[in-house]
Write a protein that holds these residues in place. Sequence first.
Motif, PDB file in Angstrom:
ATOM      1  N   ARG A  95       0.848  -1.187   0.000  1.00 20.60           N
ATOM      2  CA  ARG A  95       0.000   0.000   0.000  1.00 20.60           C
ATOM      3  C   ARG A  95       0.887   1.242   0.000  1.00 20.60           C
ATOM      4  O   ARG A  95       1.769   1.381   0.860  1.00 20.60           O
ATOM      5  CB  ARG A  95      -0.914  -0.002   1.221  1.00 20.60           C
ATOM      6  N   LEU A  96       0.686   2.139  -0.957  1.00 21.55           N
ATOM      7  CA  LEU A  96       1.516   3.333  -1.083  1.00 21.55           C
ATOM      8  C   LEU A  96       0.994   4.447  -0.181  1.00 21.55           C
ATOM      9  O   LEU A  96      -0.213   4.717  -0.153  1.00 21.55           O
ATOM     10  CB  LEU A  96       1.531   3.816  -2.534  1.00 21.55           C
ATOM     11  N   ASP A  97       1.894   5.074   0.550  1.00 20.93           N
ATOM     12  CA  ASP A  97       1.526   6.204   1.400  1.00 20.93           C
ATOM     13  C   ASP A  97       2.665   7.219   1.395  1.00 20.93           C
ATOM     14  O   ASP A  97       3.747   6.918   1.915  1.00 20.93           O
ATOM     15  CB  ASP A  97       1.239   5.733   2.833  1.00 20.93           C
ATOM     16  N   PRO A  98       2.480   8.397   0.795  1.00 21.53           N
ATOM     17  CA  PRO A  98       1.232   8.860   0.188  1.00 21.53           C
ATOM     18  C   PRO A  98       0.854   8.076  -1.064  1.00 21.53           C
ATOM     19  O   PRO A  98       1.714   7.453  -1.698  1.00 21.53           O
ATOM     20  CB  PRO A  98       1.526  10.322  -0.147  1.00 21.53           C
ATOM     21  N   GLY A  99      -0.420   8.143  -1.401  1.00 17.08           N
ATOM     22  CA  GLY A  99      -0.862   7.462  -2.614  1.00 17.08           C
ATOM     23  C   GLY A  99      -0.221   8.058  -3.850  1.00 17.08           C
ATOM     24  O   GLY A  99       0.180   7.338  -4.757  1.00 17.08           O
ATOM     25  N   TYR A 100      -0.083   9.390  -3.851  1.00 21.35           N
ATOM     26  CA  TYR A 100       0.577  10.072  -4.964  1.00 21.35           C
ATOM     27  C   TYR A 100       0.855  11.515  -4.571  1.00 21.35           C
ATOM     28  O   TYR A 100       0.325  12.034  -3.582  1.00 21.35           O
ATOM     29  CB  TYR A 100      -0.256  10.007  -6.248  1.00 21.35           C
ATOM     30  N   VAL A 111       1.748  18.722  -3.364  1.00 20.58           N
ATOM     31  CA  VAL A 111       0.731  18.286  -2.418  1.00 20.58           C
ATOM     32  C   VAL A 111       0.722  16.761  -2.415  1.00 20.58           C
ATOM     33  O   VAL A 111       0.513  16.144  -3.458  1.00 20.58           O
ATOM     34  CB  VAL A 111      -0.661  18.823  -2.789  1.00 20.58           C
ATOM     35  N   ASP A 112       0.979  16.176  -1.262  1.00 16.37           N
ATOM     36  CA  ASP A 112       0.968  14.726  -1.138  1.00 16.37           C
ATOM     37  C   ASP A 112      -0.414  14.268  -0.688  1.00 16.37           C
ATOM     38  O   ASP A 112      -0.932  14.712   0.346  1.00 16.37           O
ATOM     39  CB  ASP A 112       2.017  14.259  -0.127  1.00 16.37           C
ATOM     40  N   VAL A 113      -1.014  13.370  -1.462  1.00 14.01           N
ATOM     41  CA  VAL A 113      -2.348  12.860  -1.160  1.00 14.01           C
ATOM     42  C   VAL A 113      -2.191  11.590  -0.325  1.00 14.01           C
ATOM     43  O   VAL A 113      -1.642  10.599  -0.804  1.00 14.01           O
ATOM     44  CB  VAL A 113      -3.131  12.579  -2.452  1.00 14.01           C
ATOM     45  N   PRO A 114      -2.660  11.606   0.936  1.00 14.52           N
ATOM     46  CA  PRO A 114      -2.415  10.473   1.848  1.00 14.52           C
ATOM     47  C   PRO A 114      -3.172   9.221   1.436  1.00 14.52           C
ATOM     48  O   PRO A 114      -4.017   9.232   0.528  1.00 14.52           O
ATOM     49  CB  PRO A 114      -2.914  10.997   3.206  1.00 14.52           C
ATOM     50  N   ALA A 115      -2.892   8.144   2.161  1.00 19.19           N
ATOM     51  CA  ALA A 115      -3.417   6.836   1.799  1.00 19.19           C
ATOM     52  C   ALA A 115      -4.740   6.507   2.480  1.00 19.19           C
ATOM     53  O   ALA A 115      -5.345   5.492   2.161  1.00 19.19           O
ATOM     54  CB  ALA A 115      -2.394   5.750   2.124  1.00 19.19           C
ATOM     55  N   ASP A 116      -5.198   7.316   3.447  1.00 19.01           N
ATOM     56  CA  ASP A 116      -6.448   6.983   4.131  1.00 19.01           C
ATOM     57  C   ASP A 116      -7.390   8.173   4.115  1.00 19.01           C
ATOM     58  O   ASP A 116      -6.974   9.331   4.068  1.00 19.01           O
ATOM     59  CB  ASP A 116      -6.175   6.537   5.568  1.00 19.01           C
ATOM     60  N   ARG A 117      -8.667   7.880   4.168  1.00 17.41           N
ATOM     61  CA  ARG A 117      -9.703   8.898   3.991  1.00 17.41           C
ATOM     62  C   ARG A 117      -9.626  10.020   5.036  1.00 17.41           C
ATOM     63  O   ARG A 117      -9.708  11.197   4.649  1.00 17.41           O
ATOM     64  CB  ARG A 117     -11.074   8.236   3.998  1.00 17.41           C
TER      65      ARG A 117
END
Length: 547
Positions: A95-100, A111-117
């Motif tokens: 699982r990638l964190d950040p996702g992208y 801006v890093d988009v995290p892996a959880d809501r």
Amino acid sequence: MSVQGNTGTPRVGGRRAAVIGGGIGGLATAALLAAEGHTVTLLEKQGQVGGRAGSWEAGGFRFDTGPSWYLMPEVIDHFFKLMGTSAAEQLELIRLDPGYRVIFEENREAVDVPADRPAVVKLFESLEPGAGEALEKYLDSAEDTYTIAKRRFLYSTFESFLPLLRPDVLVRLPKLVRLLLQPLSGFVAGRFADPRLRQILGYPAVFLGSSPFDAPSMYHLMSHLDLDDGVLYPMGGFTSLISAMTKVAEEAGVEIRTGADVVSIDTTPLDTAAANRGSSRRRGPRRPGARVTGVSYRSGGAVHRVEADVVVSAADLHHTETVLLPDDRQTYPTKYWSRRVPGPSALLLYLGVKGSLPQLEHHTLLFTADWKDNFGRIFGAETSIPSPASLYVCRPSATDPSVAPAGDENVFVLVPIPADVSIGGGGVDRAGDARVEELADAVIAQIAEWAHIPDLAERIVLRRTYGPRDFASDLNAWRGTSLGPAHTLRQSAFLRGSNRSRKVEGLYYAGSSTVPGIGIPMCLISAELVVKRLRSDTSTGPLPEPA
């Protein structure tokens, strides 16, 4: 690659099946048909299976040549379970964190988009007051839309519409109609003001070969996949997925023949006059005028033939219909394609880079400020290559040390551009067409400037480019598109076209050109839809998994 021992004699109760194309759709179709008890021969034009999801190695670097986002993991796992195994048994998923990461043109801010809501909600709120609560509602809607799509639409052949008339569909019908008629861009803009947030929620349209200004807002469901479910990565790259699919297909009895360039789908006429007169009196469908007898292919300088009762083409549908069949047996002739909208083509770069690149995440997106102009140049009536361009960079060596020499980086770049073969093709070490190589230089300079890597160009020790003409020559892709027909309103769900020929009995289609559409999960579902056709199964859900 070749599997010995397949004599071509049908198994008891089974049929002889020939599958054209060894990409995700073809591999999955061949595997599922073999598991059904059919005798299956898969024919692949290239020297290796995988199609767009291929692999290329040089100088100690190994590149996935196409797909790099592992989304809808439950669909991939479902395919393996139908084959008696699971994704967990076949793949090592991270699982990638950040996702992208996203880099915006105007301020070059990352801006890093995290892996959880919860973390994504917090990020949105930090960028626009009130956007956190708005995102919660947006993602709830995306999840609900995804759930109903998977339950009632994605796994439907649309052979009958009666199974769609269920309470869960009917109660959502007003919402579904609104989502179909409003473009994704407008749906997002009505909820978020910050242009950065609009771009983060609009870019998934590109995964569907479309523009957020053209794709129906039904596809806001895509945000559930990356912002709720998160982004995974199969260690070893997507070639590990291809290897696992090849393994289960061969174990099921599929014979794979590579270097097999199919030149025709062979048919014989049916005496249908009396049957069609009867059908007309009963107001039933007209019967096909021919049936398949096999497939002819060129290999080693000679033409060979595979006899078959069932043929499934997972090749490009335009090529299948307009090249492999005579005019009178084409369900989708040339005039049909004159009214279709292709997805974008792409400039692909495979770069081996000395030293590390911490400025890039595993997935990094670069978004231009004039978002609408960027897409207009790709999908408009008069197309041109955007400059600068919104683009995507994948650095799998951030996660997987097997894809690059120790201390170096594997960089894959995808730039959406118009589907136009005249743009040209690529090559290794600047051997591609001048226009493609010049564009590659500009893209490398753009990444270097925006991501603050001033010496990027000097550190590149391996370079390969790939352009629209390559998609056309290697994959027989219509107009050199990198994905297939775009997911516009008129090219989605049952409007995308049938996965069965109306003119030739025993001929079916799989892959990104047909239902349900573009992407690895969709191609896996398309394979399942062929099985449903052969079973006369009009249900709308996935096939039951074996115990």
